[in-house]
Design an enzyme around this catalytic site. Structure first.
Site, PDB file in Angstrom:
ATOM      1  N   ARG A  62      15.633 -30.896  62.477  1.00 50.54           N
ATOM      2  CA  ARG A  62      14.611 -31.911  62.186  1.00 50.54           C
ATOM      3  C   ARG A  62      15.150 -32.796  61.085  1.00 50.54           C
ATOM      4  O   ARG A  62      15.491 -32.345  60.007  1.00 50.54           O
ATOM      5  CB  ARG A  62      13.312 -31.220  61.744  1.00 50.54           C
ATOM      6  CG  ARG A  62      12.181 -32.173  61.340  1.00 50.54           C
ATOM      7  CD  ARG A  62      11.696 -32.988  62.530  1.00 50.54           C
ATOM      8  NE  ARG A  62      10.449 -33.669  62.259  1.00 50.54           N
ATOM      9  CZ  ARG A  62      10.323 -34.831  61.598  1.00 50.54           C
ATOM     10  NH1 ARG A  62      11.410 -35.417  61.114  1.00 50.54           N
ATOM     11  NH2 ARG A  62       9.150 -35.378  61.424  1.00 50.54           N
ATOM     12  N   GLU A  70       6.109 -40.243  68.416  1.00 47.99           N
ATOM     13  CA  GLU A  70       6.196 -39.049  69.246  1.00 47.99           C
ATOM     14  C   GLU A  70       6.370 -39.372  70.728  1.00 47.99           C
ATOM     15  O   GLU A  70       5.746 -40.296  71.261  1.00 47.99           O
ATOM     16  CB  GLU A  70       4.927 -38.208  69.091  1.00 47.99           C
ATOM     17  CG  GLU A  70       4.706 -37.673  67.685  1.00 47.99           C
ATOM     18  CD  GLU A  70       5.654 -36.543  67.341  1.00 47.99           C
ATOM     19  OE1 GLU A  70       6.264 -35.969  68.269  1.00 47.99           O
ATOM     20  OE2 GLU A  70       5.794 -36.244  66.142  1.00 47.99           O
ATOM     21  N   ARG A 113      13.226 -24.500  61.876  1.00 49.17           N
ATOM     22  CA  ARG A 113      14.112 -25.624  62.189  1.00 49.17           C
ATOM     23  C   ARG A 113      15.007 -25.936  60.988  1.00 49.17           C
ATOM     24  O   ARG A 113      14.586 -25.814  59.835  1.00 49.17           O
ATOM     25  CB  ARG A 113      13.304 -26.864  62.554  1.00 49.17           C
ATOM     26  CG  ARG A 113      12.468 -26.722  63.803  1.00 49.17           C
ATOM     27  CD  ARG A 113      11.653 -27.974  64.085  1.00 49.17           C
ATOM     28  NE  ARG A 113      10.732 -28.299  62.994  1.00 49.17           N
ATOM     29  CZ  ARG A 113       9.842 -29.275  63.037  1.00 49.17           C
ATOM     30  NH1 ARG A 113       9.769 -30.058  64.090  1.00 49.17           N
ATOM     31  NH2 ARG A 113       9.031 -29.495  62.012  1.00 49.17           N
TER      32      ARG A 113
END
Length: 275
Positions: A62, A70, A113
């Protein structure tokens, strides 16, 4: 100055330090990496969306400092400019491409992440390019603020030139009084009340939304007198959280909340209106 960030000690205290490569053309990179920042080299396997990739070793990365529109989920539509952000990554860091990952104070999030600043094969900051083109919003979440000032400057360029999200109707600021949904938003409102609890400072806006600054995050603000915010009109960006089903609303508190994590979440602040 309210939007001055206080620097925390030990920003790069990660234990292991890896210097696996030198940027081939650092002069081309907006927001170059700090020479002492931990880093590594990796290869892209798959682009997930405009701010996330999967590496060939299976890790998901990320990007630090940005939030891109998105992509649609479960058959839903993409948010405007999601495809353009994806296309930029496909151009700069396509699958198979070798990239640089530069770490800040926290190298992983609560979902496991990897959190990193991402550089392409020529040493160019991908986050900076997304922001300069208006294909993402700047987000600055403590303690990962090493590049916050530089990345904010790239966003300011896009704002001033009305590029990308700063020109698209979908992404225009929502008035606090008209707020009706959650998610990442830019909100404009006037501070009507300032209060404190043991865990946070609360800035009520002139609508069904309150800004929360946790006691921990307040250390990043150069704002000893929070009452000085009273009456000021703010333009803020961040994730709006729906509290409509919580006990807080049943006790009379506002149904929408935005966590203000650092001064970079305040895009504009106007002086209080004269009586």
């Amino acid at each position: 100055m309210i939007n001055t960030i206080k620097k925390a000690p030990g920003a790069y205290a990660l234990g292991a330090f890896f210097m696996l490569w030198l940027w081939s053309q650092p002069a081309l990179s907006y927001c170059p990496a700090d020479a002492e920042a931990p880093r590594e080299r990796a290869q892209v396997a798959h682009i997930i969306d405009g701010d996330t990739v999967r590496l060939q070793d299976g890790r998901r990365v990320r990007f630090l400092g940005v939030n891109a529109p998105e992509a649609g989920r479960d058959g839903g539509p993409d948010e405007p400019l999601a495809e353009a952000a994806y296309a930029l990554l496909a151009e700069r860091i396509p699958p198979g491409q070798s990239i640089g990952l530069v770490y800040d104070a926290e190298p992983k999030d609560r979902y496991g992440r990897v959190l990193a600043y991402v550089y392409d094969a020529k040493g160019r900051s991908v986050e900076a390019e997304l922001l300069r083109r208006g294909l993402a919003f700047h987000v600055a979440v403590p303690p990962n603020l090493a590049q916050a000032d530089c990345l904010r400057a790239q966003q300011d360029i896009a704002r001033q030139n009305k590029l990308g999200v700063w020109a698209d109707d979908y992404w225009q600021p929502t008035l606090a009084a008209r707020l009706q949904e959650g998610g990442f938003q830019v909100v404009r409102g006037r501070v009507t009340d300032v209060s404190r609890t043991r865990g946070a400072i609360w800035l009520e806006l002139d609508g069904p939304v309150v800004l929360q600054v946790s006691r921990a995050d307040s250390a990043w603000f150069d704002a000893e007198d929070w009452e000085a915010w009273l009456g000021r009109e703010l333009l803020v960006s961040g994730w709006v959280i729906d509290r409509s089903g919580s006990r807080a609303v049943k006790r009379g508190f506002k149904p929408w909340m935005m966590r203000l994590r650092s001064p970079h979440g305040v895009l504009e602040m106007a002086a209080p209106a004269a009586d």
